[in-house]
Design a protein around this motif. Structure first.
Motif, PDB file in Angstrom:
ATOM      1  N   ALA A   1       0.972  -1.360  -0.225  1.00  0.00           N
ATOM      2  CA  ALA A   1       0.147  -0.117   0.140  1.00  0.00           C
ATOM      3  C   ALA A   1       0.956   1.228   0.056  1.00  0.00           C
ATOM      4  N   GLY A   2       1.090   1.898  -1.163  1.00  0.00           N
ATOM      5  CA  GLY A   2       1.572   3.190  -1.084  1.00  0.00           C
ATOM      6  C   GLY A   2       2.954   3.028  -1.204  1.00  0.00           C
ATOM      7  N   SER A   3       3.722   1.910  -1.359  1.00  0.00           N
ATOM      8  CA  SER A   3       4.970   1.787  -1.536  1.00  0.00           C
ATOM      9  C   SER A   3       5.604   2.449  -2.887  1.00  0.00           C
ATOM     10  N   ASP A   4       6.905   2.989  -2.685  1.00  0.00           N
ATOM     11  CA  ASP A   4       7.445   3.366  -4.080  1.00  0.00           C
ATOM     12  C   ASP A   4       8.429   2.343  -4.702  1.00  0.00           C
ATOM     13  N   ALA A   5       8.621   1.256  -4.000  1.00  0.00           N
ATOM     14  CA  ALA A   5       9.277   0.189  -4.523  1.00  0.00           C
ATOM     15  C   ALA A   5       8.696  -0.397  -5.550  1.00  0.00           C
ATOM     16  N   GLN A   6       9.279  -1.124  -6.607  1.00  0.00           N
ATOM     17  CA  GLN A   6       8.728  -1.641  -7.752  1.00  0.00           C
ATOM     18  C   GLN A   6       9.192  -3.288  -7.537  1.00  0.00           C
ATOM     19  N   TRP A   7       8.193  -4.147  -7.805  1.00  0.00           N
ATOM     20  CA  TRP A   7       8.631  -5.435  -7.688  1.00  0.00           C
ATOM     21  C   TRP A   7       7.733  -5.984  -9.124  1.00  0.00           C
ATOM     22  N   ARG A   8       8.435  -7.188  -9.486  1.00  0.00           N
ATOM     23  CA  ARG A   8       8.101  -8.097 -10.726  1.00  0.00           C
ATOM     24  C   ARG A   8       6.282  -8.141 -10.752  1.00  0.00           C
ATOM     25  N   HIS A   9       6.150  -8.716  -9.456  1.00  0.00           N
ATOM     26  CA  HIS A   9       4.755  -9.135  -9.740  1.00  0.00           C
ATOM     27  C   HIS A   9       4.150  -8.445  -8.219  1.00  0.00           C
ATOM     28  N   ARG A  10       2.860  -7.539  -8.432  1.00  0.00           N
ATOM     29  CA  ARG A  10       2.404  -6.766  -7.108  1.00  0.00           C
ATOM     30  C   ARG A  10       0.992  -6.592  -7.082  1.00  0.00           C
ATOM     31  N   VAL A  11       0.331  -6.471  -6.032  1.00  0.00           N
ATOM     32  CA  VAL A  11      -1.167  -6.103  -5.948  1.00  0.00           C
ATOM     33  C   VAL A  11      -0.903  -4.992  -5.008  1.00  0.00           C
ATOM     34  N   GLU A  12      -1.146  -3.697  -5.670  1.00  0.00           N
ATOM     35  CA  GLU A  12      -0.951  -2.443  -4.844  1.00  0.00           C
ATOM     36  C   GLU A  12      -2.290  -1.838  -4.483  1.00  0.00           C
ATOM     37  N   ILE A  13      -2.348  -1.386  -3.148  1.00  0.00           N
ATOM     38  CA  ILE A  13      -3.619  -0.612  -2.801  1.00  0.00           C
ATOM     39  C   ILE A  13      -3.238   0.893  -3.041  1.00  0.00           C
ATOM     40  N   ASP A  14      -3.828   1.538  -3.971  1.00  0.00           N
ATOM     41  CA  ASP A  14      -3.737   2.932  -4.189  1.00  0.00           C
ATOM     42  C   ASP A  14      -4.429   3.549  -3.197  1.00  0.00           C
ATOM     43  N   LEU A  15      -3.797   4.301  -2.266  1.00  0.00           N
ATOM     44  CA  LEU A  15      -4.241   5.011  -1.206  1.00  0.00           C
ATOM     45  C   LEU A  15      -4.925   6.532  -1.615  1.00  0.00           C
ATOM     46  N   GLU A  16      -4.369   7.019  -2.799  1.00  0.00           N
ATOM     47  CA  GLU A  16      -4.891   8.317  -3.116  1.00  0.00           C
ATOM     48  C   GLU A  16      -6.227   8.236  -3.635  1.00  0.00           C
ATOM     49  N   PRO A  17      -6.779   7.537  -4.109  1.00  0.00           N
ATOM     50  CA  PRO A  17      -8.248   7.895  -4.547  1.00  0.00           C
ATOM     51  C   PRO A  17      -9.175   8.036  -3.370  1.00  0.00           C
ATOM     52  N   GLY A  18      -8.969   7.375  -2.213  1.00  0.00           N
ATOM     53  CA  GLY A  18      -9.664   7.520  -1.058  1.00  0.00           C
ATOM     54  C   GLY A  18      -9.430   8.717  -0.366  1.00  0.00           C
ATOM     55  N   LEU A  19      -8.437   9.006  -0.269  1.00  0.00           N
ATOM     56  CA  LEU A  19      -7.938  10.309   0.610  1.00  0.00           C
ATOM     57  C   LEU A  19      -8.142  11.729  -0.481  1.00  0.00           C
ATOM     58  N   ILE A  20      -8.242  11.374  -1.771  1.00  0.00           N
ATOM     59  CA  ILE A  20      -8.838  12.627  -2.454  1.00  0.00           C
ATOM     60  C   ILE A  20     -10.408  12.697  -1.969  1.00  0.00           C
ATOM     61  N   GLU A  21     -11.262  11.688  -2.077  1.00  0.00           N
ATOM     62  CA  GLU A  21     -12.610  11.878  -1.802  1.00  0.00           C
ATOM     63  C   GLU A  21     -12.770  12.353  -0.285  1.00  0.00           C
ATOM     64  N   ALA A  22     -11.963  11.862   0.506  1.00  0.00           N
ATOM     65  CA  ALA A  22     -11.995  12.469   1.821  1.00  0.00           C
ATOM     66  C   ALA A  22     -11.553  13.833   2.225  1.00  0.00           C
ATOM     67  N   VAL A  23     -10.763  14.350   1.531  1.00  0.00           N
ATOM     68  CA  VAL A  23     -10.296  15.720   1.789  1.00  0.00           C
ATOM     69  C   VAL A  23     -11.351  16.548   1.178  1.00  0.00           C
ATOM     70  N   ALA A  24     -11.953  16.104  -0.047  1.00  0.00           N
ATOM     71  CA  ALA A  24     -12.866  16.977  -0.677  1.00  0.00           C
ATOM     72  C   ALA A  24     -14.002  16.985   0.271  1.00  0.00           C
ATOM     73  N   HIS A  25     -14.441  15.818   0.986  1.00  0.00           N
ATOM     74  CA  HIS A  25     -15.660  15.698   1.880  1.00  0.00           C
ATOM     75  C   HIS A  25     -15.296  16.662   2.852  1.00  0.00           C
ATOM     76  N   LEU A  26     -14.410  16.610   3.401  1.00  0.00           N
ATOM     77  CA  LEU A  26     -14.078  17.388   4.743  1.00  0.00           C
ATOM     78  C   LEU A  26     -13.690  18.852   4.450  1.00  0.00           C
ATOM     79  N   ARG A  27     -13.533  19.164   3.265  1.00  0.00           N
ATOM     80  CA  ARG A  27     -13.400  20.648   3.005  1.00  0.00           C
ATOM     81  C   ARG A  27     -14.823  21.123   2.670  1.00  0.00           C
ATOM     82  N   ALA A  28     -15.768  20.356   2.130  1.00  0.00           N
ATOM     83  CA  ALA A  28     -17.138  20.642   1.833  1.00  0.00           C
ATOM     84  C   ALA A  28     -17.936  20.583   2.899  1.00  0.00           C
ATOM     85  N   THR A  29     -17.586  20.141   4.110  1.00  0.00           N
ATOM     86  CA  THR A  29     -18.440  20.082   5.484  1.00  0.00           C
ATOM     87  C   THR A  29     -17.802  21.114   6.438  1.00  0.00           C
TER      88      THR A  29
END
Length: 322
Positions: free
Chosen positions: A144-172
């Motif tokens: 999750a959120g690592s900068d390292a690159q491996w040949r085979h990987r399943v990565e959790i992209d943290l950014e989309p959820g955080l973008i939505e969260a910050v937008a919601h917090l700002r709006a409220t």
């Protein structure tokens, strides 16, 4: 001992059909679902148990996938392991589980490889694979959120959820965002990467970002609670606390019940304890499904061939309470 031939006779099918059904994955499409059910019913009725040793000798495969998880005291890894086991069971594989909670990742991997696995999954947010350079096991990294690159990987992209969260917090009308994290993660740089991402997202909004730490591990709910007791939640009407993970968020919520806290995993544990509180959902079941598919593909590749690099990215998502 009941033999496979006896099962085939009881089910009214050829020996090879019974063998295909009982020694292969549930998803076998060469045999009709009705015939598969008849064979399995006959096997269960007769008490048939496959000769696993013979299967291993014949196929040179154990139909076992290894998974080196993070600390299993963290509900995220416990729930991920359960979901992964379910996915692999449906594919005709077993899960062999280990944790690198108190061991370096490479040591945990070496121990797990001893009993024999067909392919290997491992959780890592570090920047080096260490002992995962085992060419015969073609390891796949879950991260999750690592900068390292491996040949085979399943990565959790943290950014989309955080973008939505910050937008919601700002709006409220949120003016201050507390990021509450365990001090033990400092050396693994996971906190630093996430704070850097949060800083980039909150800076244009005018939301004041503040990092608060507690002494303890990412799994340690009691330490998260004790740490929260030493921190002031501030103006609850304009302040929100975001946990490094669900454990941190639950520890904060146990102490500060009047303000809003945001989880950061999507576990059932957080939903049960912090009712109606929002969360950034890392989609545990989707991660498990992607990891299982990739692990099985790596396990079933032909001997002497090398699987093309494979990467799957699972987007986190913002979820309101409930």
């Amino acid at each position: 001992m009941v033999t496979l031939k006896e099962v085939a006779k009881a089910a009214g099918v050829h020996y090879s059909t019974a063998s295909s059904v009982l020694n292969a994955a549930r998803g076998n499409t060469r045999v009709s679902p009705k015939t598969c059910e008849r064979v399995r019913d006959a096997a269960k009725r007769l008490g048939y148990t496959p000769n696993q040793t013979a299967q291993v000798l014949r196929t040179r495969r154990t139909r076992t996938i290894g998974f080196v998880a993070g600390d299993l005291r963290n509900p995220f890894f416990a729930e991920l392991a359960v979901a992964l086991e379910s996915e692999l069971r449906d594919a005709g594989y077993r899960l062999l589980l280990a944790s690198h909670a108190d061991l370096p990742l490479d040591d945990a991997v070496d121990r797990l490889l001893g009993p024999g696995v067909d392919s290997l999954l491992a959780w890592s947010e570090g920047d080096a694979a260490g002992g995962l350079s085992h060419p015969t096991h073609n390891p796949c990294i879950l991260t999750a959120g690592s900068d390292a690159q491996w040949r085979h990987r399943v990565e959790i992209d943290l950014e989309p959820g955080l973008i939505e969260a910050v937008a919601h917090l700002r709006a409220t009308g949120v003016q201050r965002l507390i990021y509450y994290a365990p001090d033990a993660e400092r050396d693994r740089s996971a906190v630093a990467r996430r704070v850097e991402l949060l800083t980039r997202l909150t800076l244009p909004t005018g939301i004041d970002l503040e990092l608060l730490r507690y002494t303890g591990g990412a799994w340690d709910l009691l330490s998260a609670k004790r740490g929260a007791e030493t921190h002031d939640s501030g103006d609850s009407a304009h302040t929100v606390t975001l946990g490094f993970n669900d454990v941190a968020a639950m520890g904060w919520r146990m102490t500060h019940s009047d303000g809003q806290v945001v989880g950061h995993d999507g576990t059932r544990a957080f939903r049960a304890m912090a009712q109606n509180q929002p969360a950034i959902d890392l989609q545990i079941e989707a991660v498990a499904s992607a990891a299982a598919r990739l692990a099985v593909a790596l396990a079933e590749q032909e001997a002497g061939t090398e699987q093309e690099p494979a990467g799957v990215r699972i987007a986190s998502r913002w979820r309101l309470g409930g």
